[in-house]
Design an enzyme around this catalytic site. Structure first.
Site, PDB file in Angstrom:
ATOM      1  N   GLY A 122      13.721   6.958  -1.805  1.00  0.00           N
ATOM      2  CA  GLY A 122      12.266   7.023  -1.631  1.00  0.00           C
ATOM      3  C   GLY A 122      11.537   6.930  -2.949  1.00  0.00           C
ATOM      4  CG  ASP A 170       6.462   1.888  -2.804  1.00  0.00           C
ATOM      5  OD1 ASP A 170       5.695   2.867  -2.743  1.00  0.00           O
ATOM      6  OD2 ASP A 170       7.353   1.663  -1.970  1.00  0.00           O
TER       7      ASP A 170
HETATM    8  C1  GLA Z   1       7.215   3.006   1.379  1.00  0.00           C
HETATM    9  C2  GLA Z   1       6.324   1.784   1.321  1.00  0.00           C
HETATM   10  C3  GLA Z   1       4.931   2.136   0.771  1.00  0.00           C
HETATM   11  C4  GLA Z   1       4.332   3.338   1.512  1.00  0.00           C
HETATM   12  C5  GLA Z   1       5.350   4.470   1.597  1.00  0.00           C
HETATM   13  C6  GLA Z   1       4.855   5.608   2.448  1.00  0.00           C
HETATM   14  O1  GLA Z   1       7.511   3.481   0.096  1.00  0.00           O
HETATM   15  O2  GLA Z   1       6.884   0.790   0.500  1.00  0.00           O
HETATM   16  O3  GLA Z   1       4.079   1.030   0.860  1.00  0.00           O
HETATM   17  O4  GLA Z   1       3.865   2.971   2.777  1.00  0.00           O
HETATM   18  O5  GLA Z   1       6.583   4.042   2.126  1.00  0.00           O
HETATM   19  O6  GLA Z   1       3.749   6.208   1.872  1.00  0.00           O
END
Ligand code: GLA
Length: 379
Positions: A122, A170
């Protein structure tokens, strides 16, 4: 910290000794989860963990790549309309093709890359990879594109070549990160500001559950589809513009699941606002409270948590940690924890031990250092 010298050595052995070095980081997110594709606000920061590439044009139309961490060698022609099959190679191919579509005169290159952003945690290792290549190609082939455009190229790569309909958070964070600062991004119009992050008396630490239950992007995409359905019924472009009154008025026309998902998103928008207010006056206890509420929403309403992560959040709560929640897309990965200095050691050792006893897995502890965004690294 990733060993740039060993990547350079590998490049030297394979392609000669005069590559350019580029790096792009992963990210954390203090709050504002699953709000980006709903046109809302996010509060991420880049971290020190990065993807690093040693890269050099080779005067042909071919890309020759070596991914150190996977010990995987692959290649493709930049004009090939289908590209390579392995998912990992498709990230690089996708960025190449999207840069070309944006008008950059990309040519073939040799590259060796690797990094220390944990996969599936994550922390956006894939965005770091996209941004590292987008940055490198933009400079080497004199594309002249700005950082936001490069971030969008990374996002388009996820959408078109990987099949994950992600938001912009991200790639934005990986491109725009600044040491010691979080960023508040308005995902509707791309405007952002830096917030110095100096949690005196507290620190942020990630606990990586080292589990990932999501195999492909589909559960993520389904969440996004729910949000889009509700927005359409409410007659707004994104849930950013949906009020609590509008949502309640629609309740009977929505499936239970869609209603709960939309309720999470509206609640998260309120929480981001609360956290920004709390940051202005250094009220870290208030920030922590919102983090726990976010976790509850992500776990019960949005259903993107899992037993392992719920357990880690509960351990944090029992240790008196100020705030704790699942971070990123979900289905495993890390918790992000806001911890008082004096509680840090006890929390970390308790979490490691309790998690091992309960699941038989060693979780890893990652202290957060907010670092810089994508850049060339000079010797
Ligand atoms: C992933 C996605 C982001 C966002 C997050 C949740 O990391 O790539 O764009 O939606 O999940 O906040």
């Amino acid at each position: 910290m990733i060993k740039i010298t060993s990547l350079k050595e590998e490049f030297c052995n394979r392609f000669g000794c005069d590559g350019f070095v580029y790096a792009a980081p992963g990210r954390i997110n203090l709050i504002g989860e699953h709000t980006d594709y709903n046109g809302g606000f996010v509060l991420p920061g880049a971290v020190e963990q990065s993807i690093v590439a040693v890269i050099k044009p080779n005067g042909s139309k071919r890309v020759n790549a070596y991914a150190c961490d996977m010990q995987m060698q692959y290649g493709f022609d930049i004009d090939d309309p289908t590209g390579p099959e392995p998912v990992h190679a498709r990230y690089v191919y996708g960025v190449v093709r999207e840069m070309m579509s944006a008008g950059v005169k990309v040519e073939g290159f040799d590259v060796v890359y690797g990094g220390d952003v944990p996969l599936g945690a994550g922390m956006s290792s894939s965005a770091a990879l996209e941004c590292c290549f987008a940055m490198a190609m933009n400079e080497i082939f004199k594309g002249g594109l700005d950082r936001m455009t490069l971030a969008r190229i990374g996002q388009a790569t996820e959408h078109k070549y990987i099949g994950v309909k992600c938001g912009i958070m991200d790639q934005f964070a990986s491109m725009h990160g600044r040491r010691g600062a979080l960023m508040r991004l308005d995902c509707r119009n791309g405007e952002f500001e830096y917030f110095p992050w100096k949690p005196v008396g507290y620190r942020l630490v990630l606990v990586n559950s080292c589990v990932k239950h999501e195999l492909v992007g589909s559960p993520y995409n389904e969440r996004r589809e729910s949000c889009e359905r509700v927005a359409e019924l409410a007659g707004v472009e994104t849930l950013r513009d949906c009020t609590w009154e509008q949502l309640d008025a629609l309740k009977l026309r929505l499936s239970e699941t869609d209603y709960r998902r939309a309720r999470y998103v509206l609640g998260e928008a309120d929480r981001v606002r609360n956290v920004c207010d709390a940051m202005q006056c250094g009220d870290f206890e208030a920030i922590g409270e919102q983090m726990y509420l976010t976790h509850e929403g992500l776990s019960k309403d949005y259903e993107v948590s899992c037993d392992e992560i719920d357990f880690l959040v509960e351990v944090a709560r029992q240790c008196g940690v100020t705030g704790s929640r699942i971070m990123g897309g979900g289905f495993g990965g890390c918790t992000v924890n806001l911890v008082k200095d004096e509680m840090y050691d006890n929390f970390v050792s308790t979490a490691v031990q309790a998690y091992k006893t309960r699941f038989g897995i060693d979780c890893t502890i990652i202290p957060v250092v907010i670092g810089d965004g994508a850049r060339r690294i000079l010797d």
